[in-house]
Design an enzyme around this catalytic site. Structure first.
Site, short mmCIF file in Angstrom:
data_model
loop_
_atom_site.label_atom_id
_atom_site.label_comp_id
_atom_site.label_asym_id
_atom_site.label_seq_id
_atom_site.Cartn_x
_atom_site.Cartn_y
_atom_site.Cartn_z
N GLY A 33 27.82 18.32 -22.37
CA GLY A 33 28.64 18.75 -21.24
C GLY A 33 30.07 18.26 -21.29
O GLY A 33 30.75 18.25 -20.26
N GLY A 58 23.88 14.60 -14.48
CA GLY A 58 25.04 15.11 -13.75
C GLY A 58 25.14 16.61 -13.82
O GLY A 58 24.37 17.28 -14.52
N CYS A 68 29.66 3.22 -16.96
CA CYS A 68 28.31 3.42 -16.44
C CYS A 68 27.52 2.13 -16.28
O CYS A 68 26.71 2.02 -15.35
CB CYS A 68 27.54 4.40 -17.32
SG CYS A 68 27.18 3.80 -19.00
N CYS A 111 30.31 4.83 -27.22
CA CYS A 111 29.02 5.45 -26.90
C CYS A 111 28.90 6.81 -27.58
O CYS A 111 27.89 7.14 -28.18
CB CYS A 111 28.87 5.56 -25.39
SG CYS A 111 27.28 6.24 -24.85
N MET A 164 21.14 15.29 -21.49
CA MET A 164 21.20 15.56 -20.06
C MET A 164 21.29 14.23 -19.32
O MET A 164 20.31 13.50 -19.22
CB MET A 164 19.98 16.35 -19.61
CG MET A 164 19.87 17.74 -20.26
SD MET A 164 18.42 18.65 -19.68
CE MET A 164 18.88 18.98 -17.98
N SER A 165 22.49 13.91 -18.82
CA SER A 165 22.71 12.63 -18.16
C SER A 165 22.26 12.64 -16.70
O SER A 165 22.23 11.59 -16.06
CB SER A 165 24.19 12.27 -18.22
OG SER A 165 24.94 13.20 -17.45
N LEU A 223 18.92 10.04 -22.27
CA LEU A 223 18.87 8.71 -22.86
C LEU A 223 18.79 7.65 -21.78
O LEU A 223 19.62 7.61 -20.88
CB LEU A 223 20.12 8.48 -23.72
CG LEU A 223 20.39 9.49 -24.83
CD1 LEU A 223 21.63 9.09 -25.61
CD2 LEU A 223 19.18 9.62 -25.75
N ASP A 245 27.53 18.52 -15.12
CA ASP A 245 28.06 19.10 -16.35
C ASP A 245 26.98 19.34 -17.40
O ASP A 245 26.85 20.44 -17.94
CB ASP A 245 29.17 18.21 -16.92
CG ASP A 245 30.38 18.12 -16.01
OD1 ASP A 245 30.65 19.11 -15.30
OD2 ASP A 245 31.04 17.07 -15.99
#
Length: 360
Positions: free
Chosen positions: A118, A4, A190, A94, A1-2, A26, A6
């Site tokens: 996502g 965002g 990022c 990544c 889960m970033s 992360l 999505d």
């Protein structure tokens, strides 16, 4: 889960479908303004947003400190690639290392049955096992960035958004009351504040900027530059040549970078024509092996480029050669070349060398 929309919708849809979901975020980097920069991910506000989403849908949420892994596998590789005169794709590295190697291993250690992300890509099960396919929405397709995903990893991965257009994803976010429903998509790289990748490289490699010459294909000096890291193959603007070069009016492009001699080689657009290229670290996801006479594929040399007809020849130790039916322009070492059969991803590799008119 970033943090965002999505990955948030992915978690919420899995929860809604009745799965026992654990949210993992992360912590990848933390360098001042980058953590609060609009359009960034995986740091600062984004971690907070991921936690809010997890609370909203009622799942446990954990933050894993992967900063050192991210720096070793992605950030340092990014800086060193530019010093070699390459144009890297850190998002692929990544996915290849930190996410689908390290995080996937953590998920298995936790006893998970699958790792859902996502990404806009589809996973299908064919006669030979799981296959990687384009997203249903071509405008959102991220298959280029996932070419290095292995068969074993595909067996464990799930991509719930692969069949959905972006508006439908945002509609789900609104329907489920997610606090990130209107959050803008992440942009650029990022870990690069304000999109200034040169500053990041200079901070990581203080000796990165070595002044040198800008020359044409014959070696004639046209001007000077303050560092090869400021240039990429195919670049036309920002060369700083003005009217130099004998009054020539034909546009010049960067056709080759020579870091060893601190030289930027420029020439006409025709000099960018590439008839063949070599890749390393070939990851093959096709159903069959590549025959000695080669295999007809559709090849994509960058994410924004259309796939074009080519023939793929396998070499030894993960090397391969690609020969295009028609010349491609602006092929850059460090980018990926990804192979397709229709909407199926056959695999890909990292571009090492391009055979072009400028190579003579």
């Amino acid at each position: 889960m970033s943090g965002g929309v999505d990955s948030s919708v992915t978690a919420a849809l899995c929860k809604e479908a009745g799965y026992d979901v654990v949210g993992i975020t992360l912590q990848l980097y933390d360098h001042g303004q980058a953590t609060a920069r609009k359009g960034a991910c995986c740091a600062g506000q984004d971690i907070h947003d991921a936690r809010r989403v997890a609370d909203r849908i009622g799942i446990p949420h954990y933050v894993l400190d992967y900063e050192s892994r991210f720096r070793d596998a992605v950030v340092d590789d990014f800086a060193d690639a530019y010093l070699r005169g390459e144009t890297p794709v850190p998002c692929i590295r990544c996915n290849q290392t930190v996410k689908f190697r390290d995080l996937l291993a953590t998920a298995k250690d936790l006893g998970a049955a699958a790792l859902a992300t996502g990404h806009y890509v589809r996973r299908a099960v064919g006669p030979g096992g799981p296959e990687l396919r384009n997203a249903a929405d071509d405008s959102r397709d991220q298959s280029y960035f996932l070419f290095a995903t292995t068969r074993e990893q595909l067996d464990f991965l799930r991509f719930p958004l692969g069949g959905l257009p972006k508006p439908a994803v945002r509609a789900h976010a609104e329907r489920l009351g997610l606090p990130v429903a209107a959050k803008p998509d992440s942009q650029d790289i990022c870990f690069v504040p304000n999109g200034d990748y040169r500053r990041v490289i200079e901070r990581l490699r203080p000796d990165a900027r070595v002044p040198g010459e800008i020359v044409d294909l014959s070696g004639r000096v046209l001007g000077r530059h303050d560092g090869v890291i400021g240039f990429t193959i195919g670049q036309r603007k920002g060369l700083g040549l003005g009217g130099e070069g004998g009054g020539e009016t034909e546009p010049r492009y960067v056709v080759r970078l020579d870091p060893a001699r601190a030289r930027v080689v420029v020439g006409p657009r025709d000099a960018l024509a590439c008839h063949a290229l070599t890749v390393k670290e070939l990851n093959w996801l096709g159903a069959d092996t590549i025959p000695p006479e080669g295999l007809e594929v559709m090849a994509k040399i960058r994410n924004t480029a259309p796939a074009t007809p080519a023939r793929l020849f396998a070499g030894e130790d993960g090397w391969a050669t690609v020969r295009f039916d028609q010349p491609e322009f602006g092929v850059s070492p460090g980018q990926a070349c990804v192979f397709y059969d229709g909407d199926r991803v056959l695999g890909g590799g990292w571009i090492v060398e391009a055979e072009s008119a400028a190579a003579a």
